[in-house]
Design an enzyme around this catalytic site. Structure first.
Site, mmCIF file in Angstrom:
data_model
loop_
_atom_site.group_PDB
_atom_site.id
_atom_site.type_symbol
_atom_site.label_atom_id
_atom_site.label_comp_id
_atom_site.label_asym_id
_atom_site.label_seq_id
_atom_site.Cartn_x
_atom_site.Cartn_y
_atom_site.Cartn_z
ATOM 1 N N ASP A 179 4.756 0.460 11.824
ATOM 2 C CA ASP A 179 3.038 -0.958 11.326
ATOM 3 C C ASP A 179 2.822 -2.133 11.640
ATOM 4 O O ASP A 179 2.258 -2.967 11.636
ATOM 5 C CB ASP A 179 3.588 -0.647 9.780
ATOM 6 C CG ASP A 179 3.526 0.943 9.555
ATOM 7 O OD1 ASP A 179 2.848 2.023 10.133
ATOM 8 O OD2 ASP A 179 3.189 1.572 7.774
ATOM 9 N N ARG B 4 -8.536 -0.855 4.551
ATOM 10 C CA ARG B 4 -7.274 0.348 4.001
ATOM 11 C C ARG B 4 -6.709 0.171 3.611
ATOM 12 O O ARG B 4 -6.346 0.710 2.795
ATOM 13 C CB ARG B 4 -7.118 1.722 5.593
ATOM 14 C CG ARG B 4 -9.025 2.128 5.173
ATOM 15 C CD ARG B 4 -8.475 3.224 6.725
ATOM 16 N NE ARG B 4 -7.422 4.211 5.744
ATOM 17 C CZ ARG B 4 -6.337 5.473 6.436
ATOM 18 N NH1 ARG B 4 -6.740 5.925 7.316
ATOM 19 N NH2 ARG B 4 -5.649 6.202 5.246
ATOM 20 N N LYS C 297 0.525 -1.812 0.068
ATOM 21 C CA LYS C 297 -0.412 -0.216 0.386
ATOM 22 C C LYS C 297 0.630 1.241 0.358
ATOM 23 O O LYS C 297 0.471 2.359 -0.812
ATOM 24 C CB LYS C 297 -1.037 0.229 1.169
ATOM 25 C CG LYS C 297 -1.793 1.185 1.836
ATOM 26 C CD LYS C 297 -2.142 1.261 3.007
ATOM 27 C CE LYS C 297 -1.852 1.306 4.059
ATOM 28 N NZ LYS C 297 -1.370 2.659 4.008
ATOM 29 N N ASN C 298 1.813 1.105 1.230
ATOM 30 C CA ASN C 298 2.728 2.418 1.262
ATOM 31 C C ASN C 298 3.542 2.806 -0.297
ATOM 32 O O ASN C 298 4.449 3.707 -0.210
ATOM 33 C CB ASN C 298 3.110 2.497 2.471
ATOM 34 C CG ASN C 298 1.869 2.962 3.859
ATOM 35 O OD1 ASN C 298 1.142 2.988 3.298
ATOM 36 N ND2 ASN C 298 2.602 2.704 4.633
ATOM 37 N N ARG D 144 0.804 13.941 13.629
ATOM 38 C CA ARG D 144 1.214 13.980 12.376
ATOM 39 C C ARG D 144 1.183 15.573 11.433
ATOM 40 O O ARG D 144 0.735 15.395 10.532
ATOM 41 C CB ARG D 144 0.296 12.786 11.783
ATOM 42 C CG ARG D 144 0.307 11.957 12.479
ATOM 43 C CD ARG D 144 0.305 10.202 11.515
ATOM 44 N NE ARG D 144 0.152 10.221 10.448
ATOM 45 C CZ ARG D 144 0.155 9.418 9.683
ATOM 46 N NH1 ARG D 144 -1.277 8.724 9.897
ATOM 47 N NH2 ARG D 144 0.536 8.284 9.099
ATOM 48 N N CYS E 44 -4.576 13.507 13.990
ATOM 49 C CA CYS E 44 -4.853 11.535 13.566
ATOM 50 C C CYS E 44 -4.645 10.439 14.994
ATOM 51 O O CYS E 44 -4.446 11.475 15.748
ATOM 52 C CB CYS E 44 -3.860 11.150 12.331
ATOM 53 S SG CYS E 44 -3.586 9.694 12.301
HETATM 54 N N1 EPU Z 1 6.533 14.435 11.250
HETATM 55 C C1 EPU Z 1 6.375 15.888 11.253
HETATM 56 N N2 EPU Z 1 6.965 16.320 10.378
HETATM 57 C C2 EPU Z 1 6.621 16.332 8.875
HETATM 58 C C3 EPU Z 1 6.412 14.883 8.583
HETATM 59 C C4 EPU Z 1 6.286 14.084 9.856
HETATM 60 O O1 EPU Z 1 7.277 15.726 12.590
HETATM 61 O O2 EPU Z 1 6.427 17.126 8.374
HETATM 62 C C5 EPU Z 1 6.745 13.676 12.498
HETATM 63 C C6 EPU Z 1 5.002 12.376 12.266
HETATM 64 O O3 EPU Z 1 4.058 13.542 12.977
HETATM 65 C C7 EPU Z 1 5.518 11.335 13.029
HETATM 66 C C8 EPU Z 1 7.468 10.801 12.046
HETATM 67 O O4 EPU Z 1 7.815 12.277 11.648
HETATM 68 O O5 EPU Z 1 5.870 11.446 14.293
HETATM 69 C C9 EPU Z 1 7.265 10.177 11.240
HETATM 70 O O6 EPU Z 1 6.180 10.536 9.724
HETATM 71 P P1 EPU Z 1 6.477 9.857 8.733
HETATM 72 O O7 EPU Z 1 6.151 11.748 7.956
HETATM 73 O O8 EPU Z 1 7.877 9.276 8.647
HETATM 74 O O9 EPU Z 1 5.244 9.209 8.655
HETATM 75 P P2 EPU Z 1 4.275 9.020 6.984
HETATM 76 O O10 EPU Z 1 4.783 9.590 6.206
HETATM 77 O O11 EPU Z 1 2.939 10.122 7.427
HETATM 78 C C10 EPU Z 1 4.375 6.802 6.545
HETATM 79 C C11 EPU Z 1 3.646 5.620 6.440
HETATM 80 C C12 EPU Z 1 3.202 5.287 7.858
HETATM 81 C C13 EPU Z 1 3.777 4.627 8.734
HETATM 82 C C14 EPU Z 1 4.890 5.964 8.776
HETATM 83 C C15 EPU Z 1 5.922 5.537 9.422
HETATM 84 C C16 EPU Z 1 2.686 5.928 4.236
HETATM 85 C C17 EPU Z 1 1.747 6.263 3.352
HETATM 86 N N3 EPU Z 1 2.003 5.583 6.074
HETATM 87 O O12 EPU Z 1 3.302 7.463 7.450
HETATM 88 O O13 EPU Z 1 2.411 4.526 7.536
HETATM 89 O O14 EPU Z 1 3.949 4.102 9.922
HETATM 90 O O15 EPU Z 1 5.634 6.295 7.400
HETATM 91 O O16 EPU Z 1 6.873 4.613 8.601
HETATM 92 O O17 EPU Z 1 3.821 5.819 3.370
HETATM 93 C C18 EPU Z 1 -0.110 2.295 7.607
HETATM 94 O O18 EPU Z 1 0.235 2.190 6.844
HETATM 95 O O19 EPU Z 1 -0.794 2.197 8.671
HETATM 96 C C19 EPU Z 1 0.469 3.841 8.171
HETATM 97 C C20 EPU Z 1 0.359 4.975 9.471
#
Ligand code: EPU
Length: 426
Positions: free
Chosen positions: A311, A403, A22-23, A125, A120
């Site tokens: 995850d 999802r 998915k990701n 996030r 969320c």
């Molecule tokens: N963060 C910030 N600022 C930003 C972006 C992120 O502070 O601008 C923080 C977040 O709050 C968090 C940390 O950085 O504490 C890591 O978040 P990240 O941005 O890596 O998460 P994401 O990109 O929103 C993806 C996956 C998630 C997975 C996380 C961590 C996708 C679509 N989603 O989310 O997947 O948990 O990376 O590996 O790729 C899931 O599939 O169930 C899922 C939640």
């Protein structure tokens, strides 16, 4: 709202096939916005988040078509024009990954208006780093009534350091930089396999990206990208969930079509708990989990890749309810990702949560109960608990699991689980 009825206590036996990630599929669909030529994506998982991403592309004025294949969907996208550069609140609130259209839209069309995702279930996030990076690439950012307007008159290559590692942040900026003038270097970038898969797709589209999979990604911008065909990598989290299912039911399960190297930390931790996982049979993309000796408790801390994935934290917690001893589970990525603990406790688990730390004391007998899913991975952990529990478990709100897991109840039924979906209409 659909529910699952699970009758626990049956060991899983047989072969279970992993779907596309998915990701990895979500950013791949967004990447198709970077060219006016046809992008063909295969092994796209049939899960709700991917339908949401297609709806978003449709809202932007981009058509896509889907064909069923033996393994996943084949999606064809041709983003010849953009009618409306808006990712509306209604879609972004359903799926935060909608923000992945931001980078491609700004890079190719010079504008995007994306609803701010807000908090969320698993944490705050924010997307500040996505925006800071785009600003550094030359875009202007304006907040307006819950939306962010990003505009650029041609992006310019830059150096950007992520002070927190972000998966979709890295993906957004990597996509934007493919069409920027000059060289962009992303430091402290996410190293997840999904980032590497996206870079592979972008390079097939004519981008020049080096270092994806390391903390330093270098992108030389191009004036245009072209169409390409790409098959999405297998879902390492789905594979890890099935390994945990085999282990918790003391069965013997062949997990097929996975990439074991993407699961290194999960496999190492399973082994330390006494779970036997071997390669094969019949090829490098298969793993077999076998019932072994008693499960032993293990402390686990979630980390960015290649560390133990957040995850998989919830699923691992369920496994630890069946292990001898105390396991300390520390969640470092998201600040509120223990909601499954309370539901597991309702089934008899002995879990104490204190901030970002949970202590699981085992083994405890789990007994079937009515429980509620709160997010995608939490739902997966509850399914595992239901499989291991005595009696019937009813899990409410399984739309969360839809999802990101493709037909999980059918896949598990095929390997001997008793799990049925109860639809609202039933
Ligand atoms: N963060 C910030 N600022 C930003 C972006 C992120 O502070 O601008 C923080 C977040 O709050 C968090 C940390 O950085 O504490 C890591 O978040 P990240 O941005 O890596 O998460 P994401 O990109 O929103 C993806 C996956 C998630 C997975 C996380 C961590 C996708 C679509 N989603 O989310 O997947 O948990 O990376 O590996 O790729 C899931 O599939 O169930 C899922 C939640």
């Amino acid at each position: 709202m659909d529910k699952f009825l699970i009758t626990g206590g049956r060991p899983l036996h047989g072969r279970i096939v992993v779907s596309g990630a998915k990701n990895a599929a979500l950013p791949a669909l967004a990447a198709s916005l970077l060219t006016d030529q046809r992008v063909i994506l295969r092994n796209i998982p049939r899960v709700r988040d991917l339908s949401t991403m297609r709806s978003l592309l449709e809202d932007l004025g981009v058509d896509s078509s889907v064909t069923h294949e033996t393994h996943g969907n084949r999606v064809e996208i041709e983003a010849r024009q953009l009618l409306n550069p808006v990712a509306p609140y209604e879609l972004v609130k359903q799926m935060r990954a909608s923000v992945l259209v931001l980078g491609p839209l700004v890079a190719r069309f010079g504008k995007a208006r994306v609803s701010l995702p807000g908090g969320c279930a698993i944490g705050v996030r924010p997307i500040n780093l996505h925006l800071k990076g785009l600003e550094k690439l030359g875009a202007s950012i304006k907040f307006d009534h819950g939306y962010v307007d990003v505009k650029a008159d041609g992006l310019k290559g830059t150096d950007f350091y992520f002070d927190t590692i972000s998966v979709t942040g890295t993906e957004n900026l990597m996509m934007a930089a493919t069409l920027a003038e000059g060289v962009t270097v992303l430091e402290n970038a996410a190293r997840e396999p999904e980032v590497q898969d996206l870079a592979n797709l972008l390079n097939k589209m004519g981008a020049d990206i080096e270092g994806a999979g390391t903390p330093r990604i270098r992108i030389r911008g191009r004036s245009k990208l072209q169409g390409a065909e790409h098959s999405i990598i297998p879902d390492r989290i789905e594979a890890g969930t099935f390994l945990a299912a085999g282990a918790i039911t003391a069965g013997e399960l062949v997990v097929d079509r996975c990439i074991p190297e993407h699961l290194t930390s999960v496999l190492a931790d399973l082994e330390m708990c006494g779970v036997k996982v071997v390669g094969g049979p019949g090829g490098p993309q298969t793993l077999t989990v076998k019932a072994g000796s008693t499960l032993q408790a293990l402390d686990v801390t979630t980390q960015e890749y290649p560390g133990f994935p957040t995850d998989m934290q919830a699923q691992f917690m369920t496994l630890m309810t069946q292990a001898e001893g105390s396991s300390v589970i520390t969640e470092t990525i998201f600040e509120n990702r223990f909601m499954h603990a309370l539901e597991l406790a309702r089934m008899g688990a002995d879990i104490t949560v204190n901030g970002r730390r949970a202590v699981v004391r085992g083994p405890t007998l789990l007994s079937g109960a009515k429980i509620q899913a709160s997010d995608l991975r939490a739902s997966a952990s509850l399914v595992l608990a239901g499989l291991a529990a005595e009696g019937d478990t009813i899990i409410d709100r399984v739309y969360h699991i839809d999802r990101g897991y493709e037909r999980i109840e059918e896949k598990l039924t095929q390997v001997g689980a008793r799990i049925v979906r109860i639809s609202e209409s039933d």
